[in-house]
Write an enzyme that holds these catalytic residues in place. Structure first.
Site, PDB file in Angstrom:
ATOM      1  N   ASN A  97       0.672  -1.181   0.218  1.00  0.00           N
ATOM      2  CA  ASN A  97      -0.050  -0.484  -0.453  1.00  0.00           C
ATOM      3  C   ASN A  97       1.058   1.185  -0.003  1.00  0.00           C
ATOM      4  OD1 ASN A  97      -2.717  -0.931   0.607  1.00  0.00           O
ATOM      5  ND2 ASN A  97      -2.237  -1.747   2.278  1.00  0.00           N
ATOM      6  N   ASP A  99      -4.638  -5.449   2.402  1.00  0.00           N
ATOM      7  CA  ASP A  99      -6.185  -6.564   3.069  1.00  0.00           C
ATOM      8  C   ASP A  99      -5.777  -7.861   2.127  1.00  0.00           C
ATOM      9  OD1 ASP A  99      -7.306  -5.124   4.429  1.00  0.00           O
ATOM     10  OD2 ASP A  99      -8.032  -3.372   2.414  1.00  0.00           O
ATOM     11  N   LYS A 131      12.741 -16.446  -7.407  1.00  0.00           N
ATOM     12  CA  LYS A 131      12.221 -15.005  -7.957  1.00  0.00           C
ATOM     13  C   LYS A 131      11.478 -15.447  -9.868  1.00  0.00           C
ATOM     14  CE  LYS A 131      13.611 -10.849 -10.386  1.00  0.00           C
ATOM     15  NZ  LYS A 131      15.147 -10.569 -11.607  1.00  0.00           N
ATOM     16  N   ASP A 176      -7.409  -9.294   9.331  1.00  0.00           N
ATOM     17  CA  ASP A 176      -7.809  -7.653  10.166  1.00  0.00           C
ATOM     18  C   ASP A 176      -7.215  -7.703  11.414  1.00  0.00           C
ATOM     19  OD1 ASP A 176      -9.046  -5.506  11.124  1.00  0.00           O
ATOM     20  OD2 ASP A 176     -10.057  -5.466   8.847  1.00  0.00           O
ATOM     21  N   ILE A 177      -6.547  -7.986  11.114  1.00  0.00           N
ATOM     22  CA  ILE A 177      -5.541  -6.972  12.804  1.00  0.00           C
ATOM     23  C   ILE A 177      -6.708  -6.382  13.773  1.00  0.00           C
ATOM     24  CG2 ILE A 177      -3.624  -6.929  14.181  1.00  0.00           C
ATOM     25  CD1 ILE A 177      -1.817  -6.706  11.269  1.00  0.00           C
ATOM     26  N   PHE A 189      -7.320   3.408  12.015  1.00  0.00           N
ATOM     27  CA  PHE A 189      -7.732   4.688  10.925  1.00  0.00           C
ATOM     28  C   PHE A 189      -9.051   3.837   9.433  1.00  0.00           C
ATOM     29  CE2 PHE A 189      -5.123   8.212  11.169  1.00  0.00           C
ATOM     30  CZ  PHE A 189      -5.140   7.636  12.322  1.00  0.00           C
ATOM     31  N   LYS A 192     -17.225   1.102   9.954  1.00  0.00           N
ATOM     32  CA  LYS A 192     -16.049   0.255  10.475  1.00  0.00           C
ATOM     33  C   LYS A 192     -15.502   0.101  12.117  1.00  0.00           C
ATOM     34  CE  LYS A 192     -13.793   0.456   6.343  1.00  0.00           C
ATOM     35  NZ  LYS A 192     -12.182   1.445   5.114  1.00  0.00           N
ATOM     36  N   LYS A 228     -15.474  -3.369  13.541  1.00  0.00           N
ATOM     37  CA  LYS A 228     -14.754  -3.797  14.561  1.00  0.00           C
ATOM     38  C   LYS A 228     -14.547  -3.196  15.832  1.00  0.00           C
ATOM     39  CE  LYS A 228     -12.086  -2.713   9.889  1.00  0.00           C
ATOM     40  NZ  LYS A 228     -10.294  -2.829   9.396  1.00  0.00           N
TER      41      LYS A 228
HETATM   42  N1  CTP Z   1      -6.474  -2.814   8.982  1.00  0.00           N
HETATM   43  C1  CTP Z   1      -5.765  -4.308   9.805  1.00  0.00           C
HETATM   44  N2  CTP Z   1      -5.801  -5.184   9.476  1.00  0.00           N
HETATM   45  C2  CTP Z   1      -6.285  -5.400   7.751  1.00  0.00           C
HETATM   46  C3  CTP Z   1      -6.474  -4.146   7.370  1.00  0.00           C
HETATM   47  C4  CTP Z   1      -6.867  -2.872   7.760  1.00  0.00           C
HETATM   48  O1  CTP Z   1      -5.636  -3.750  11.308  1.00  0.00           O
HETATM   49  N3  CTP Z   1      -6.046  -6.367   7.295  1.00  0.00           N
HETATM   50  C5  CTP Z   1      -6.866  -1.643  10.153  1.00  0.00           C
HETATM   51  C6  CTP Z   1      -6.125  -0.807   9.654  1.00  0.00           C
HETATM   52  O2  CTP Z   1      -4.910  -0.656  10.591  1.00  0.00           O
HETATM   53  C7  CTP Z   1      -6.696   0.603  10.139  1.00  0.00           C
HETATM   54  C8  CTP Z   1      -8.457  -0.389   9.114  1.00  0.00           C
HETATM   55  O3  CTP Z   1      -8.037  -1.525   9.238  1.00  0.00           O
HETATM   56  O4  CTP Z   1      -6.975   1.294  10.984  1.00  0.00           O
HETATM   57  C9  CTP Z   1      -9.344   0.259   8.400  1.00  0.00           C
HETATM   58  O5  CTP Z   1      -8.058  -0.139   7.498  1.00  0.00           O
HETATM   59  P1  CTP Z   1      -9.354  -0.003   5.374  1.00  0.00           P
HETATM   60  O6  CTP Z   1      -8.738  -1.173   4.969  1.00  0.00           O
HETATM   61  O7  CTP Z   1      -9.424   1.137   5.224  1.00  0.00           O
HETATM   62  O8  CTP Z   1     -10.696  -0.903   6.086  1.00  0.00           O
HETATM   63  P2  CTP Z   1     -11.275  -2.213   5.813  1.00  0.00           P
HETATM   64  O9  CTP Z   1     -11.199  -2.892   6.726  1.00  0.00           O
HETATM   65  O10 CTP Z   1      -9.726  -3.280   5.174  1.00  0.00           O
HETATM   66  O11 CTP Z   1     -12.083  -1.774   5.156  1.00  0.00           O
HETATM   67  P3  CTP Z   1     -11.537  -1.837   2.758  1.00  0.00           P
HETATM   68  O12 CTP Z   1     -10.375  -2.192   2.365  1.00  0.00           O
HETATM   69  O13 CTP Z   1     -13.209  -2.550   2.408  1.00  0.00           O
HETATM   70  O14 CTP Z   1     -12.353   0.204   3.353  1.00  0.00           O
END
Ligand code: CTP
Length: 389
Positions: A203, A272, A282, A298-299, A315, A329, A333
């Protein structure tokens, strides 16, 4: 802005204070300086007067202004001594007041920021170490010197702390300690999910927001740990940073430190998705390849399930329906607060968005991430730690 008094002792590192004064002025501080008689042999008061825009005091000014030590002590909001020589360290530890600087120290009566700089053998001398410990016991801040090549061409501990560290300690000193006793775990930067040993998906994230949050939390008295993926922003001084590569490594480190924390701020741009398989060698060039991805854990969502009384901040970066998606969210969460940013803030200096809790939505817009970080942390302190909710 605050008044910073800088005491300068007779050491070669005194030339570094010139640059420090320039930076402090740029940050908006008012600066005054006091030189010991020996410091005057290295640099003239005129140098410091030109840089600070204020009078630079020496012992020669005392007969003309007999209350200079009292006036300077009353004027100062923070009092840094840099470089501090073995001689001045030992005098302060014993309460000796035999020049304008050491007398002003006694008249100040509050904690000093003491930055020693000297030859390694001198620094390690038991008398100097004992006196430095005495300063710490009294409550003064000792900014430890750094390791490197010294002016005497020896290599070792004794280099004056960098100006970034000194400025950071001034910010720390002046900040209200709304997070005293709290432990804050912050994630930031981007994770990388490897396709093969040299290729990855990731990202966009500089880590600047997470590092800014870490600085503000430290200045406010918290113990701070940062778990960072890949970042390009400058690392904050005086903060423990653990580095991770993948989302799985980040998850492991976060869970290891979760019990320790009171507040967790998940600012990392966690990938994600990850490749179903990471090739050990490689991948050779081909006309076309297909990459199969699976969802990463998703942590934050996992933390939400075990959070109990901890404060959990997430965030959300959204391209559309910002508030609606961020709110969803927050609930899904199990967060206490979510910082919602429109996707257009990516890569810009200006930072804006909304702070969203179950009860309220607060809009913010600042010209730097550090200002936004301050707003977020102060909101958090006011709402969750001072009974403002
Ligand atoms: N986050 C996390 N673990 C992941 C993805 C995201 O802990 N695998 C946390 C990020 O650090 C952030 C929050 O979740 O605080 C939101 O991340 P975001 O990518 O915007 O949300 P998602 O739940 O992944 O939703 P989407 O990608 O569908 O918008």
């Amino acid at each position: 802005m605050a008044n910073v008094l800088i005491g300068i002792c007779g050491g070669i590192a005194s030339y570094k204070v010139c640059d420090l004064i320039r930076d402090l002025k740029r940050e908006g501080y008012n600066v005054k300086t006091i030189l010991t008689p020996f410091a005057e042999k290295f640099l003239s008061p005129m140098t410091f007067e030109t840089l600070s825009g204020n009078k630079s005091y020496t012992d020669k000014d005392w007969p003309k202004e007999p209350l200079a030590h009292i006036n300077l002590a009353r004027w100062a909001d923070a009092f840094l001594i840099a470089p501090t020589t073995a001689n001045t360290i030992s005098k302060i530890a014993c309460g000796i007041a035999d020049n304008l600087l050491t007398t002003t120290v006694l008249a100040y009566g509050k904690a000093l920021i003491v930055a020693p700089a000297m030859n390694t053998v001198m620094y390690k001398a038991p008398q100097v170490q004992e006196n430095l410990n005495k300063l710490k016991e009294i409550g003064h801040i000792v900014v430890e010197p750094e390791f490197g090549v010294l002016a005497c061409e020896e290599v070792g501990e004794g280099k004056l702390a960098s100006k970034e560290r000194l400025i950071d300690w001034i910010y720390y000193y002046l900040e209200e300690k709304g997070l005293k006793g709290k432990k804050v775990l912050i994630t930031c930067g981007a994770t990388k999910e490897y396709i093969d040993p040299v290729r990855f998906i990731s990202n966009e994230s500089s880590g600047e927001m997470g590092f800014s949050l870490a600085k503000i939390c430290r200045w406010k008295g918290a113990q701070v740990k940062v778990i960072a993926g890949f970042t390009t922003a400058q690392e904050p001084p005086e903060i423990e940073i653990k580095r991770v590569k993948t989302a799985e490594e980040m998850r492991k480190k976060v869970l290891e430190n979760f019990d320790w924390s009171d507040i967790v701020i998940m600012n990392a741009a966690v990938s994600d998705f990850k490749p179903v398989k990471t090739e050990s060698k490689k991948i050779k060039k081909k006309e076309r390849i297909t990459l199969e991805l699976v969802k990463n854990v998703d942590i934050l969502e996992e933390l939400g399930k075990i959070k109990e009384r901890k404060i959990l901040v997430g965030f959300a970066l959204e391209s559309e329906r910002l508030i609606e998606h961020a709110r969803e969210k927050l609930i899904r969460k199990n967060l206490d607060l979510i910082v919602a940013n429109p996707a257009e803030v990516m890569g810009t200096k200006h930072h804006k968005g909304f702070l969203i809790t179950k009860e309220e939505i607060k809009e913010f817009s600042f010209s730097s991430k550090l200002e936004s970080a301050r707003f977020i942390v102060e909101y958090l302190v006011g709402k969750f730690l001072q009974g403002g909710g």
